[in-house]
Design an enzyme around this catalytic site. Sequence first.
Site, PDB file in Angstrom:
ATOM      1  N   ASP A 126     -19.053   2.267 -36.113  1.00 22.76           N
ATOM      2  CA  ASP A 126     -17.620   1.945 -36.015  1.00 22.76           C
ATOM      3  C   ASP A 126     -16.810   3.130 -36.524  1.00 22.76           C
ATOM      4  O   ASP A 126     -17.199   3.756 -37.523  1.00 22.76           O
ATOM      5  CB  ASP A 126     -17.308   0.716 -36.888  1.00 22.76           C
ATOM      6  CG  ASP A 126     -16.259  -0.201 -36.272  1.00 22.76           C
ATOM      7  OD1 ASP A 126     -15.367   0.318 -35.581  1.00 22.76           O
ATOM      8  OD2 ASP A 126     -16.333  -1.422 -36.489  1.00 22.76           O
ATOM      9  N   HIS A 184      -9.901   7.294 -32.561  1.00 23.04           N
ATOM     10  CA  HIS A 184     -10.101   6.120 -33.422  1.00 23.04           C
ATOM     11  C   HIS A 184     -11.556   5.723 -33.572  1.00 23.04           C
ATOM     12  O   HIS A 184     -11.895   4.949 -34.463  1.00 23.04           O
ATOM     13  CB  HIS A 184      -9.304   4.938 -32.858  1.00 23.04           C
ATOM     14  CG  HIS A 184      -7.824   5.116 -33.020  1.00 23.04           C
ATOM     15  ND1 HIS A 184      -7.122   4.571 -34.070  1.00 23.04           N
ATOM     16  CD2 HIS A 184      -6.920   5.803 -32.300  1.00 23.04           C
ATOM     17  CE1 HIS A 184      -5.846   4.907 -33.973  1.00 23.04           C
ATOM     18  NE2 HIS A 184      -5.697   5.661 -32.909  1.00 23.04           N
TER      19      HIS A 184
HETATM   20  C1  GDG Z   1     -10.672   0.745 -33.112  1.00 23.72           C
HETATM   21  C2  GDG Z   1     -11.978   1.333 -33.664  1.00 23.72           C
HETATM   22  C3  GDG Z   1     -10.876   1.594 -35.887  1.00 23.72           C
HETATM   23  C4  GDG Z   1      -9.509  -9.191 -34.773  1.00 23.72           C
HETATM   24  N1  GDG Z   1      -9.561 -10.463 -34.371  1.00 23.72           N
HETATM   25  C5  GDG Z   1      -8.285 -10.882 -34.288  1.00 23.72           C
HETATM   26  C6  GDG Z   1      -7.449  -9.832 -34.665  1.00 23.72           C
HETATM   27  N2  GDG Z   1      -8.217  -8.802 -34.966  1.00 23.72           N
HETATM   28  C7  GDG Z   1      -7.706  -7.532 -35.479  1.00 23.72           C
HETATM   29  C8  GDG Z   1      -8.312  -7.216 -36.817  1.00 23.72           C
HETATM   30  C9  GDG Z   1      -8.083  -5.717 -36.887  1.00 23.72           C
HETATM   31  C10 GDG Z   1      -8.191  -5.301 -35.431  1.00 23.72           C
HETATM   32  O1  GDG Z   1      -8.027  -6.461 -34.627  1.00 23.72           O
HETATM   33  C11 GDG Z   1      -9.571  -4.738 -35.123  1.00 23.72           C
HETATM   34  O2  GDG Z   1      -9.690  -3.490 -35.692  1.00 23.72           O
HETATM   35  P1  GDG Z   1     -11.106  -2.825 -35.962  1.00 23.72           P
HETATM   36  O3  GDG Z   1     -10.889  -1.603 -36.754  1.00 23.72           O
HETATM   37  O4  GDG Z   1     -11.973  -3.804 -36.660  1.00 23.72           O
HETATM   38  O5  GDG Z   1     -11.766  -2.545 -34.546  1.00 23.72           O
HETATM   39  P2  GDG Z   1     -11.341  -1.990 -33.070  1.00 23.72           P
HETATM   40  O6  GDG Z   1     -10.505  -2.956 -32.342  1.00 23.72           O
HETATM   41  O7  GDG Z   1     -12.647  -1.661 -32.421  1.00 23.72           O
HETATM   42  O8  GDG Z   1     -10.508  -0.665 -33.347  1.00 23.72           O
HETATM   43  C12 GDG Z   1     -12.118   1.063 -35.147  1.00 23.72           C
HETATM   44  C13 GDG Z   1      -9.608   1.081 -35.241  1.00 23.72           C
HETATM   45  O9  GDG Z   1      -9.574   1.374 -33.842  1.00 23.72           O
HETATM   46  C14 GDG Z   1      -8.365   1.714 -35.872  1.00 23.72           C
HETATM   47  O10 GDG Z   1      -8.436   3.100 -35.866  1.00 23.72           O
HETATM   48  O11 GDG Z   1     -10.930   1.136 -37.225  1.00 23.72           O
HETATM   49  O12 GDG Z   1     -13.274   1.689 -35.657  1.00 23.72           O
HETATM   50  O13 GDG Z   1     -13.107   0.817 -32.964  1.00 23.72           O
HETATM   51  O14 GDG Z   1      -6.795  -5.408 -37.341  1.00 23.72           O
HETATM   52  O15 GDG Z   1      -7.676  -7.971 -37.804  1.00 23.72           O
HETATM   53  N3  GDG Z   1      -6.107  -9.905 -34.719  1.00 23.72           N
HETATM   54  C15 GDG Z   1      -5.563 -11.107 -34.394  1.00 23.72           C
HETATM   55  N4  GDG Z   1      -6.311 -12.186 -34.008  1.00 23.72           N
HETATM   56  C16 GDG Z   1      -7.677 -12.117 -33.947  1.00 23.72           C
HETATM   57  O16 GDG Z   1      -8.349 -13.116 -33.632  1.00 23.72           O
HETATM   58  N5  GDG Z   1      -4.237 -11.235 -34.484  1.00 23.72           N
END
Ligand code: GDG
Length: 496
Positions: free
Chosen positions: A364, A156
């Site tokens: 990222d 990821h």
């Molecule tokens: C890894 C990789 C890759 C955030 N704050 C809250 C919340 N979130 C949710 C977001 C989003 C998820 O968490 C975060 O996803 P990201 O992709 O931005 O980042 P990582 O956690 O680092 O994920 C990344 C991902 O895996 C998938 O393959 O894209 O590059 O690092 O969905 O909305 N959700 C809730 N409350 C919050 O305050 N419910």
Amino acid sequence: MRLIVVSNRVPSPRGGDKATAGGLAVALKDLLQERGGVWFGWSGGVAEDADSRLRTTIDGRIEYQQVDLTPIDRQEYYLGFANRVLWPAMHYRLGLTEFSRNDYAGYLRVNRKLAEALVPLLRDDDVIWVHDYHLLPFASILRELGVRNRIGYFHHIPWPPIEVFGAVPASLQLLRGMAAYDLIGVQTATDAGNLVRSLVEQTRATHARAGRLRFDGRHIQVQAFPIGIDTRAFRRFAERDTSLPLVQRTAQSLGNRKLVIGIDRLDYSKGIVERIDAFEQFLLAYPQQRDQATLLQITPPSRAEVPEYDALSRQIDQSIGRINGQHGSLDWVPIRFVKRAFSRQVLAGLCRHASVGLVTPMRDGMNLVAKEFVAAQDPANPGVLVLSRFAGAARQMSDALIVNPFDKTEVAEAIHAALAMPLDERQERHARLMADLEARDVDWWAETYLAALTRQKKQLPSAPPPPLRTVRKKLPPPRPVYSLPRPFALVAASAK
Ligand code: GDG
């Protein structure tokens, strides 16, 4: 064919909390609910006397199989090697890595513990899909235990060039272990190129037909499968949830000021400090915009026990305190900062209210927030996404304003351009972004990946990898085009 999903953490089946779970957990749950299958991994639970016993829970078509870890397992495998070596190294931050042989031994030990717990559950026709950097050696251990099923892996986070990854003391052994997978999925073509080059230059892998690699008598395929979101669900949340009381109160409290929003787990890869500095630069460079826009930064804490995260948290607090003190007024605070999680519904509603989404990670894998921000917009009056070129998402989202997060002046200019963008241009950009988000959503991602995995032929396991002991041994000279630090080679216990 039965699907077995293996991930570091398996969410609580009972919790089933779609409101607070991250995008990926929700997506995997939906996938398993639809297809039926097993979700296997660490429960998140820690107990001094934890053994490999499985906790089984059936919920609808999903069979949850969870294992607890001991405190030392958690320390070495999760907090240590996974999050203080692999996470920073994969995000190109070698200076933040903290390697210890004990942690690495713990990482291998927990991978083995999990693999041994999974084996008795397996049937011949199972397809195993392993997720993320905590489990790089998982397939090589399964192969050693005689498993011949198809095993896929999805990474990821970014895969850096070998010049970076090669500095991880265990890198060569980890790369060799990757050959036990049949299909390795990564987020972008750059990640795939980096991994293929690492495998070819550092192991005995050679290029074979149809873009595959041949290694130790097995074929492996490395391919980019950019992850998507549940676009329809997020759009529906946003349409409904602008009326949530919390979202309404927040919108009212802004008065006529425009909302610029950032949503990120507390993590140095997300560029939160740099973004805050860029917002200050925006206030300095465009004084007429003062009091016209507010940055709302929502940052749920994560990995609080890793020292780098604690330091980051303090750094963010200091920067925001300084900027608000210097630039704020009695009735306007430039940056509102909330260090806690909100429900996905609230996030979607806030995104829909925002004029600008600031997604500026330093590095990222993909970044789902970029996609969620776009999906939440009102097509008739959409906000503008400002997106780091170092997020995997930038490859697909060229209609965002693409910026270099290391250049705060460029980010400040992009914030200004986004706030000033005429309606017709906003609509056109949003329509093109949305069309792609609808075509390549999370179902598309999972189906494309699983179709490619089930196309792989079942292969004989290669010679079993050596047992998991690290000792220094002189290796035969590899074929690198540059020199690497001498790896810790694995040797058979008997060869000691
Ligand atoms: C890894 C990789 C890759 C955030 N704050 C809250 C919340 N979130 C949710 C977001 C989003 C998820 O968490 C975060 O996803 P990201 O992709 O931005 O980042 P990582 O956690 O680092 O994920 C990344 C991902 O895996 C998938 O393959 O894209 O590059 O690092 O969905 O909305 N959700 C809730 N409350 C919050 O305050 N419910």
